[in-house]
Design a protein around this motif. Structure first.
Motif, mmCIF file in Angstrom:
data_model
loop_
_atom_site.group_PDB
_atom_site.id
_atom_site.type_symbol
_atom_site.label_atom_id
_atom_site.label_comp_id
_atom_site.label_asym_id
_atom_site.label_seq_id
_atom_site.Cartn_x
_atom_site.Cartn_y
_atom_site.Cartn_z
ATOM 1 N N ASN A 39 0.844 -1.188 0.000
ATOM 2 C CA ASN A 39 0.000 0.000 0.000
ATOM 3 C C ASN A 39 0.884 1.244 0.000
ATOM 4 O O ASN A 39 1.893 1.310 0.698
ATOM 5 C CB ASN A 39 -0.914 0.013 1.219
ATOM 6 C CG ASN A 39 -1.970 -1.077 1.162
ATOM 7 O OD1 ASN A 39 -2.371 -1.503 0.078
ATOM 8 N ND2 ASN A 39 -2.422 -1.528 2.315
ATOM 9 N N LYS A 43 0.646 2.497 -7.065
ATOM 10 C CA LYS A 43 -0.067 1.750 -8.103
ATOM 11 C C LYS A 43 -1.275 2.525 -8.648
ATOM 12 O O LYS A 43 -1.439 2.650 -9.859
ATOM 13 C CB LYS A 43 -0.515 0.388 -7.553
ATOM 14 C CG LYS A 43 0.628 -0.467 -7.031
ATOM 15 C CD LYS A 43 0.168 -1.840 -6.582
ATOM 16 C CE LYS A 43 -0.764 -1.803 -5.397
ATOM 17 N NZ LYS A 43 -0.136 -1.239 -4.170
ATOM 18 N N THR A 44 -2.099 3.046 -7.743
ATOM 19 C CA THR A 44 -3.267 3.793 -8.195
ATOM 20 C C THR A 44 -2.854 5.120 -8.832
ATOM 21 O O THR A 44 -3.441 5.550 -9.836
ATOM 22 C CB THR A 44 -4.227 4.047 -7.013
ATOM 23 O OG1 THR A 44 -4.676 2.797 -6.502
ATOM 24 C CG2 THR A 44 -5.438 4.865 -7.461
ATOM 25 N N THR A 45 -1.844 5.753 -8.274
ATOM 26 C CA THR A 45 -1.341 7.002 -8.861
ATOM 27 C C THR A 45 -0.854 6.767 -10.279
ATOM 28 O O THR A 45 -1.078 7.601 -11.174
ATOM 29 C CB THR A 45 -0.208 7.591 -8.001
ATOM 30 O OG1 THR A 45 -0.679 7.785 -6.667
ATOM 31 C CG2 THR A 45 0.265 8.920 -8.563
ATOM 32 N N MET A 47 -2.039 4.585 -12.418
ATOM 33 C CA MET A 47 -3.219 4.517 -13.280
ATOM 34 C C MET A 47 -3.821 5.901 -13.497
ATOM 35 O O MET A 47 -4.261 6.231 -14.601
ATOM 36 C CB MET A 47 -4.257 3.577 -12.677
ATOM 37 C CG MET A 47 -3.949 2.100 -12.857
ATOM 38 S SD MET A 47 -5.408 1.101 -12.509
ATOM 39 C CE MET A 47 -4.846 -0.514 -13.058
ATOM 40 N N ASP A 48 -3.848 6.713 -12.443
ATOM 41 C CA ASP A 48 -4.372 8.071 -12.567
ATOM 42 C C ASP A 48 -3.564 8.884 -13.574
ATOM 43 O O ASP A 48 -4.118 9.688 -14.339
ATOM 44 C CB ASP A 48 -4.344 8.776 -11.211
ATOM 45 C CG ASP A 48 -5.397 8.253 -10.242
ATOM 46 O OD1 ASP A 48 -6.333 7.545 -10.677
ATOM 47 O OD2 ASP A 48 -5.276 8.548 -9.024
ATOM 48 N N ARG A 85 -10.143 1.911 -18.377
ATOM 49 C CA ARG A 85 -9.772 1.658 -16.987
ATOM 50 C C ARG A 85 -10.940 1.075 -16.216
ATOM 51 O O ARG A 85 -12.051 1.606 -16.275
ATOM 52 C CB ARG A 85 -9.325 2.957 -16.314
ATOM 53 C CG ARG A 85 -8.970 2.784 -14.825
ATOM 54 C CD ARG A 85 -8.509 4.095 -14.228
ATOM 55 N NE ARG A 85 -8.096 3.949 -12.835
ATOM 56 C CZ ARG A 85 -7.612 4.932 -12.084
ATOM 57 N NH1 ARG A 85 -7.482 6.149 -12.596
ATOM 58 N NH2 ARG A 85 -7.257 4.720 -10.821
ATOM 59 N N PHE A 87 -12.078 0.312 -12.390
ATOM 60 C CA PHE A 87 -11.778 0.556 -10.994
ATOM 61 C C PHE A 87 -12.075 -0.695 -10.168
ATOM 62 O O PHE A 87 -12.731 -1.631 -10.631
ATOM 63 C CB PHE A 87 -12.589 1.740 -10.470
ATOM 64 C CG PHE A 87 -12.186 3.058 -11.071
ATOM 65 C CD1 PHE A 87 -11.241 3.855 -10.450
ATOM 66 C CD2 PHE A 87 -12.734 3.485 -12.268
ATOM 67 C CE1 PHE A 87 -10.861 5.072 -10.998
ATOM 68 C CE2 PHE A 87 -12.359 4.692 -12.834
ATOM 69 C CZ PHE A 87 -11.423 5.491 -12.200
ATOM 70 N N GLN A 88 -11.602 -0.682 -8.918
ATOM 71 C CA GLN A 88 -11.781 -1.858 -8.059
ATOM 72 C C GLN A 88 -13.256 -2.161 -7.827
ATOM 73 O O GLN A 88 -13.692 -3.308 -7.920
ATOM 74 C CB GLN A 88 -11.074 -1.643 -6.718
ATOM 75 C CG GLN A 88 -11.174 -2.843 -5.787
ATOM 76 C CD GLN A 88 -10.414 -2.631 -4.488
ATOM 77 O OE1 GLN A 88 -9.659 -1.676 -4.354
ATOM 78 N NE2 GLN A 88 -10.593 -3.515 -3.542
ATOM 79 N N ASP A 170 -8.021 -2.698 -11.994
ATOM 80 C CA ASP A 170 -7.609 -2.530 -10.603
ATOM 81 C C ASP A 170 -8.239 -3.610 -9.721
ATOM 82 O O ASP A 170 -9.459 -3.636 -9.539
ATOM 83 C CB ASP A 170 -8.029 -1.137 -10.111
ATOM 84 C CG ASP A 170 -7.392 -0.769 -8.776
ATOM 85 O OD1 ASP A 170 -6.640 -1.594 -8.226
ATOM 86 O OD2 ASP A 170 -7.649 0.339 -8.289
#
Length: 250
Positions: A39, A43-45, A47-48, A85, A87-88, A170
Motif C-alpha cells: 500500500n 499503483k493507483t497514482t 493509473m491516474d 480503466r 476501478f476496483q 484494478d
C-alpha cells in the motif's frame, strides 16, 4: 511485440509526498502485465497518470506509436485513443439490463439517430461482448441483481466492447469466489492476446494464475521486474513487500 506504453522518468508529488519517483517502464502490445506492491507504492497514482486524471510533475508517458505524450492529453482524449480503466469497485448501471449496459458502452457514434439506426447491429455486438465475459445467458438480467463477480465481468465486458488497445484493471479478484477468480483469469488472459492488459492485484495466487510478467512498485518506482518467481526471490521485494514467510509460500 512492440512497445505500446512507455513511462519515462515520471515523478508525482502530493503535498511533499513523492507518490511516483522517477518511474520508468514499458508495456508491449499485446501483453499481460501485473503490477504488485505494498500500500502506498504508487499503483493507483500510476493509473491516474496514464488515464489523465492527474498530471506528472516531470517525465513523459508515451502511447501508441510512442509519438503521443499522454501528459499533454485530456482524460476524454486518452479514452478515445483506446485506453480503458476498470476501478476496483464495479461501476455499472444497476437498473439497466446486461444488454443495455453493453450497448451503451459500445464504441460507436452515440447521437440519438445513430443509435436508432444501429439498434440491430448494437444488439449483435452486445451479445458478442457478453459472450467474451460469460454473461450471454444473462442479457435481460438487471445488472443490480448480478453477483459481485458478475458485475466485475460486466464492467470488463463494457470496456472490451469499446475495443481498447490498453486496458487497466484494478484488483479484479477482490471479493470474488475461487471459481469467479478462475474465470476472471481466463478472461484477462484471453483479452491480452489482442491488446495490452495491465492488472493491479494484491492476491498473489491470482497473479500466479495470470502467468505473466510482473512489475513490483515500491515508493513510487519500479523495484523489480520479471516472472513472479523471479521477483518473489528478490531480497528487496521480500523485505519491503512479501515478508519472509509470505515469500516462502509464494
Amino acid at each position: 511485440m512492440s512497445a505500446l506504453l512507455e513511462v519515462s522518468g515520471v515523478t508525482k508529488t502530493f503535498d511533499g509526498f513523492r507518490a511516483i519517483d522517477d518511474l520508468s517502464f514499458s508495456v508491449n502490445e499485446p501483453e499481460l502485465r501485473a503490477i504488485i506492491g505494498p500500500n502506498g507504492a504508487g499503483k493507483t497514482t500510476f493509473m491516474d497518470l496514464v488515464t489523465g486524471k492527474i498530471r506528472p510533475d516531470a517525465g513523459t508517458i508515451c502511447y501508441g506509436d510512442l509519438s503521443r505524450d499522454l501528459t499533454k492529453m485530456s482524460e476524454a482524449q486518452i479514452a478515445r485513443a483506446g485506453i480503458g480503466r476498470k476501478f476496483q469497485k464495479p461501476t455499472v448501471f444497476e437498473d439497466q439490463t446486461v444488454e443495455e449496459n453493453l450497448t451503451m458502452a459500445l464504441a460507436a457514434p452515440r447521437a440519438p439517430f445513430a443509435v436508432l439506426f444501429r439498434r440491430t447491429d448494437a444488439r449483435v455486438a452486445a451479445r458478442g461482448a457478453a459472450a467474451r465475459v460469460g454473461l450471454e445467458d444473462r442479457m435481460q438480467t438487471p445488472a443490480g441483481v448480478l453477483s459481485h463477480g458478475q458485475k466485475q465481468w460486466l464492467e470488463i465486458g463494457m470496456l472490451l466492447a469499446q475495443e481498447p488497445r490498453l486496458l487497466l484493471v484494478d484488483e479484479p479478484a477482490a471479493g470474488m469466489t475461487s471459481a469467479e477468480r478462475e474465470r476472471t483469469t481466463e478472461m484477462l488472459v484471453e483479452a491480452a492476446k489482442t491488446r495490452a492488459v495491465v492488472v493491479i492485484e494484491h492476491d498473489m495466487e491470482f497473479v500466479r494464475r495470470l502467468n505473466c510478467r510482473v512489475t513490483v512498485l515500491h515508493e513510487g518506482h519500479a523495484l523489480a521486474e520479471g516472472s513472479l518467481d523471479h521477483v518473489c526471490a528478490d531480497p528487496r521485494v521480500i523485505d519491503v513487500y512479501l515478508g519472509r514467510q509470505e515469500a516462502a509460500d509464494a
